[in-house]
Each structure stands twice: as C-alpha cells, then as structure tokens.
Design an enzyme around this catalytic site. Structure first.
Site, PDB file in Angstrom:
ATOM      1  N   HIS A 109       0.650  -1.435   0.140  1.00  0.00           N
ATOM      2  CA  HIS A 109       0.262   0.009  -0.318  1.00  0.00           C
ATOM      3  C   HIS A 109       0.805   1.130  -0.138  1.00  0.00           C
ATOM      4  CE1 HIS A 109       1.009   0.942   4.524  1.00  0.00           C
ATOM      5  NE2 HIS A 109       1.241  -0.186   4.576  1.00  0.00           N
ATOM      6  N   GLU A 163      -2.697  -7.510   7.204  1.00  0.00           N
ATOM      7  CA  GLU A 163      -1.151  -6.968   8.223  1.00  0.00           C
ATOM      8  C   GLU A 163      -1.161  -7.921   9.121  1.00  0.00           C
ATOM      9  OE1 GLU A 163       1.855  -6.550   7.453  1.00  0.00           O
ATOM     10  OE2 GLU A 163       1.940  -5.532   7.779  1.00  0.00           O
TER      11      GLU A 163
END
Length: 194
Positions: free
Chosen positions: A13, A84
């Site tokens: 990201h 994550e």
C-alpha cells in the site's frame, strides 16, 4: 508437478502517517497520506499493459484504496488472510519504542505479545499461496509490508521468519513466479520496484 505460467504481482500500500513515522500498523485502519494517494495513483502507469485473472486485497482501507487508485478497485476481492501482521501490544509503536521495553526484540523471530507470531502469519500466507496455485493464473495482490514479506518467504518454501530478508517500501511492486513454468521451482521475478 503441474506446469503453470502464473506470475503474482505484490503491491505494498501507499504511504500512511504511521508507515512514514515507522509505527507498526497491523489492524489499525489508517488512511493514505496525500503522498501515499499520489504514489498509489502512479501504480496505474506502472501496472499498465499487465492483465490479471485475480485481483485481491487486504481488508485494510490503505490496501483497498491503493488498489482503487491503481485502477483495479472494481475487480478487487477482499481476502481476510491478506491482513497485515497483528502486532497486538506493539500496535502503533515504533521499533525503537519496543526495544526500550524489550531489548533485542526482532519481529520475525519474537512476534508480538497479544498478537501474532511468524508462524501465525505464515499459516495465513500458506492459505494464500494454496489459493494462488488453485487459481493457476496471473494475480495482483495489495497488502502490507510485513505480511507480503512472509508471503514471499512461503512462496519460496522458506520458513516465515525468513520474510525478514525481503524489505518493502510503500507503493512498491514485486513479482513472484516460477522458473521453467513449474510449481516445483518458485522464484522472485522482481522485488521492491519503486
């Protein structure tokens, strides 16, 4: 083993306020900064000309927004296993802050209290690798740095702790694939391209 022509592109990201300051951002849902949005938009140019049978993203807004700005939002399927690393008690802390309390700590070796260990993240990565093998086609994945590092290690058949060897910058593109089009020969085709 069966043959395949699949190539898997991994995108970390774009920048968030926490990634810019080195804060561990696991399950906190932090938005992209303006610079992160600009870098995510630039991914459209970098990924132009590539086609993907599957586009998957972490559930985090930072990964989904990066996917959207890169031009793949309409095709995106959210996969919870792409989340994550859960940093537990270390969420929001920087590595120096953690080291003050726990000298010698290393994420990939020691994991996080009230969060995940490398083996936990590796188990999620293994499910993604199995799903990619079942897909058998080119795929594009948007997620976060530590998870993608473990995913690369597991792709190569390495222990999840070896993800420590694969550094990733924000808005970077990496590629995994196979030599000789064989599942028995997984390789890194490109890493941390910015």
């Amino acid at each position: 083993m069966s043959e395949t022509a699949a190539e898997i592109h991994l995108v970390r990201h774009g920048e968030t306020e926490w990634s810019a300051s080195g804060r561990h951002t696991g399950r906190s849902d932090i938005a992209l900064t303006p610079a992160g949005e600009a870098a995510a938009g630039g991914l459209a140019y970098r990924l132009a000309g590539l086609s993907f049978a599957a586009v998957w993203s972490s559930p985090s807004q930072r990964a989904r927004r990066t996917c959207e700005l890169a031009g793949f939002g309409e095709r995106c399927i959210v996969k919870p296993d792409l989340a994550e690393w859960d940093y537990g008690a270390y969420e929001g802390l920087t590595t120096p802050q953690i080291l003050e309390k726990r000298p010698g700590w290393q994420l990939f070796r020691d994991g996080c209290p009230d969060g995940e260990q490398a083996a936990d993240v590796g188990a999620r990565a293994d499910r993604i690798v199995a799903a990619l093998h079942a897909e058998g086609a080119d795929a594009l994945i948007f997620s976060s740095g530590h998870f993608l590092r473990v995913l690369a290690a597991r792709w190569l058949g390495l222990p999840p702790q070896q993800g420590a060897l694969f550094l990733l910058d924000t808005a970077s593109v990496s590629a995994l694939g196979y030599e000789h089009r064989s599942l028995a020969e997984p390789v890194v085709r490109g890493w941390n391209q910015r």
